[in-house]
Design a protein around this motif. Structure first.
Motif, PDB file in Angstrom:
ATOM      1  N   ASP A  78      48.260 -33.601  -5.236  1.00 14.62           N
ATOM      2  CA  ASP A  78      47.297 -32.755  -5.974  1.00 14.62           C
ATOM      3  C   ASP A  78      45.932 -33.590  -6.695  1.00 14.62           C
ATOM      4  O   ASP A  78      45.501 -33.298  -7.554  1.00 14.62           O
ATOM      5  CB  ASP A  78      47.451 -31.724  -6.759  1.00 14.62           C
ATOM      6  CG  ASP A  78      48.413 -30.744  -6.352  1.00 14.62           C
ATOM      7  OD1 ASP A  78      47.977 -30.019  -5.383  1.00 14.62           O
ATOM      8  OD2 ASP A  78      49.971 -31.004  -6.441  1.00 14.62           O
ATOM      9  N   THR A  79      45.952 -34.991  -6.301  1.00 16.59           N
ATOM     10  CA  THR A  79      45.115 -35.911  -6.958  1.00 16.59           C
ATOM     11  C   THR A  79      44.136 -36.478  -5.936  1.00 16.59           C
ATOM     12  O   THR A  79      43.216 -37.469  -5.995  1.00 16.59           O
ATOM     13  CB  THR A  79      45.887 -36.996  -7.303  1.00 16.59           C
ATOM     14  OG1 THR A  79      46.775 -37.703  -6.402  1.00 16.59           O
ATOM     15  CG2 THR A  79      46.992 -36.687  -8.409  1.00 16.59           C
ATOM     16  N   GLY A  80      44.253 -35.923  -4.555  1.00 20.58           N
ATOM     17  CA  GLY A  80      43.520 -36.629  -3.343  1.00 20.58           C
ATOM     18  C   GLY A  80      43.958 -37.850  -2.704  1.00 20.58           C
ATOM     19  O   GLY A  80      43.739 -38.314  -1.644  1.00 20.58           O
ATOM     20  N   CYS A  81      45.351 -38.078  -3.311  1.00 20.11           N
ATOM     21  CA  CYS A  81      46.022 -39.009  -2.759  1.00 20.11           C
ATOM     22  C   CYS A  81      46.786 -38.905  -1.327  1.00 20.11           C
ATOM     23  O   CYS A  81      47.051 -37.655  -1.219  1.00 20.11           O
ATOM     24  CB  CYS A  81      46.822 -39.811  -3.586  1.00 20.11           C
ATOM     25  SG  CYS A  81      46.025 -40.754  -5.155  1.00 20.11           S
ATOM     26  N   GLY A  82      47.444 -39.637  -0.736  1.00 20.11           N
ATOM     27  CA  GLY A  82      48.310 -39.384   0.256  1.00 20.11           C
ATOM     28  C   GLY A  82      48.956 -40.895   0.706  1.00 20.11           C
ATOM     29  O   GLY A  82      48.738 -41.662   0.306  1.00 20.11           O
ATOM     30  N   CYS A  83      49.704 -40.740   1.653  1.00 20.23           N
ATOM     31  CA  CYS A  83      50.275 -41.840   2.245  1.00 20.23           C
ATOM     32  C   CYS A  83      49.536 -42.545   2.952  1.00 20.23           C
ATOM     33  O   CYS A  83      48.735 -42.107   3.789  1.00 20.23           O
ATOM     34  CB  CYS A  83      51.736 -41.293   2.939  1.00 20.23           C
ATOM     35  SG  CYS A  83      53.045 -40.862   1.993  1.00 20.23           S
ATOM     36  N   LEU A  84      49.646 -43.958   3.018  1.00 21.48           N
ATOM     37  CA  LEU A  84      48.777 -44.847   3.903  1.00 21.48           C
ATOM     38  C   LEU A  84      49.458 -45.929   3.970  1.00 21.48           C
ATOM     39  O   LEU A  84      49.809 -46.815   3.197  1.00 21.48           O
ATOM     40  CB  LEU A  84      47.414 -45.031   2.711  1.00 21.48           C
ATOM     41  CG  LEU A  84      46.541 -46.083   3.333  1.00 21.48           C
ATOM     42  CD1 LEU A  84      45.693 -45.654   4.589  1.00 21.48           C
ATOM     43  CD2 LEU A  84      45.436 -46.461   2.313  1.00 21.48           C
ATOM     44  N   ASP A  85      49.485 -46.494   5.269  1.00 24.73           N
ATOM     45  CA  ASP A  85      50.068 -47.609   5.881  1.00 24.73           C
ATOM     46  C   ASP A  85      48.782 -48.591   6.514  1.00 24.73           C
ATOM     47  O   ASP A  85      47.912 -47.869   7.246  1.00 24.73           O
ATOM     48  CB  ASP A  85      50.943 -47.645   7.064  1.00 24.73           C
ATOM     49  CG  ASP A  85      52.163 -47.197   6.084  1.00 24.73           C
ATOM     50  OD1 ASP A  85      52.505 -47.336   4.958  1.00 24.73           O
ATOM     51  OD2 ASP A  85      53.229 -46.460   7.093  1.00 24.73           O
TER      52      ASP A  85
END
Length: 209
Positions: A78-85
């Protein structure tokens, strides 16, 4: 009365969040990083050379100057973040360069979206190839050597010094590329595949809050 309404409203909001099985601002662990597209990059280490030859036996020597992975290990929901590789590999030959990039974005257990780039800069002209330019060839041969499951990137560039077609094989990298002017450059090391490993990259992790 207003105080009780406020308490009731707050309690209702909490109940809705819990009932939807969605707690805000959770710490979410991302999946462990796994090699995928990187298997089709050069298995060489930083400082190693990759040599291409044309039918006239002219040589182009590209040196690996960067090979890195950044893996997001966790993020706050809920911060606009996500997983990223993100992974990349850069080779240079004087003012020419060859760049690979792979990016995977996803949220929690979703499959996510993957973005693959292969970019040549030769004689000041750029030729970029992306996911939509890729097809898979069940077999492809060079000088009677047969390769399986070859990735073919192709785009109808028009400048004679641009690259129009790229062929990539697992654990070998680019085995051949063709110019708009008809010139063909073939990897000198297509008979010695070498398993690509995470250890051949500079690996680091990040978080997002």
């Amino acid at each position: 009365m207003k105080y009780y309404l406020m308490i009731f409203g707050f309690a209702t909001m909490i109940l809705l969040i819990v009932s939807c099985d969605s707690i805000m601002f959770r710490n979410v662990e991302c999946r462990k990083f796994e090699l995928t597209e990187e298997y089709f990059w050069f298995p060489n280490n930083t400082g190693d050379s990759v040599v291409f030859s044309n039918p006239s036996n002219a040589k182009k020597v590209f040196v690996v100057v960067d090979k890195s992975i950044v893996h997001r290990s966790n993020y706050t929901s809920d911060t606009g973040c996500g997983c990223l590789d993100e992974s990349g590999m850069l080779l240079v030959n004087s003012t020419d360069s060859l760049w690979f990039k792979n990016e995977l974005r996803y949220v929690e257990n979703n499959s996510g979206n993957r973005y693959v780039d292969v970019v040549f800069t030769l004689n000041g002209l750029q030729s970029g190839f992306f996911e939509t330019h890729r097809t898979i060839l069940p077999t492809y041969s060079i000088n009677s050597i047969i390769f399986n499951d070859v990735q073919k990137f192709e785009y109808p560039y028009t400048e004679s010094e641009q690259v129009k077609t790229v062929y990539m094989a697992k654990n070998l990298g680019i085995i051949r590329y063709e110019m708009v002017n008809g010139e063909i450059w073939t990897n000198d090391n297509i008979t010695k595949p070498k398993t690509t490993t995470i250890e051949s990259f500079i690996y680091s992790e990040s978080t997002c809050e």
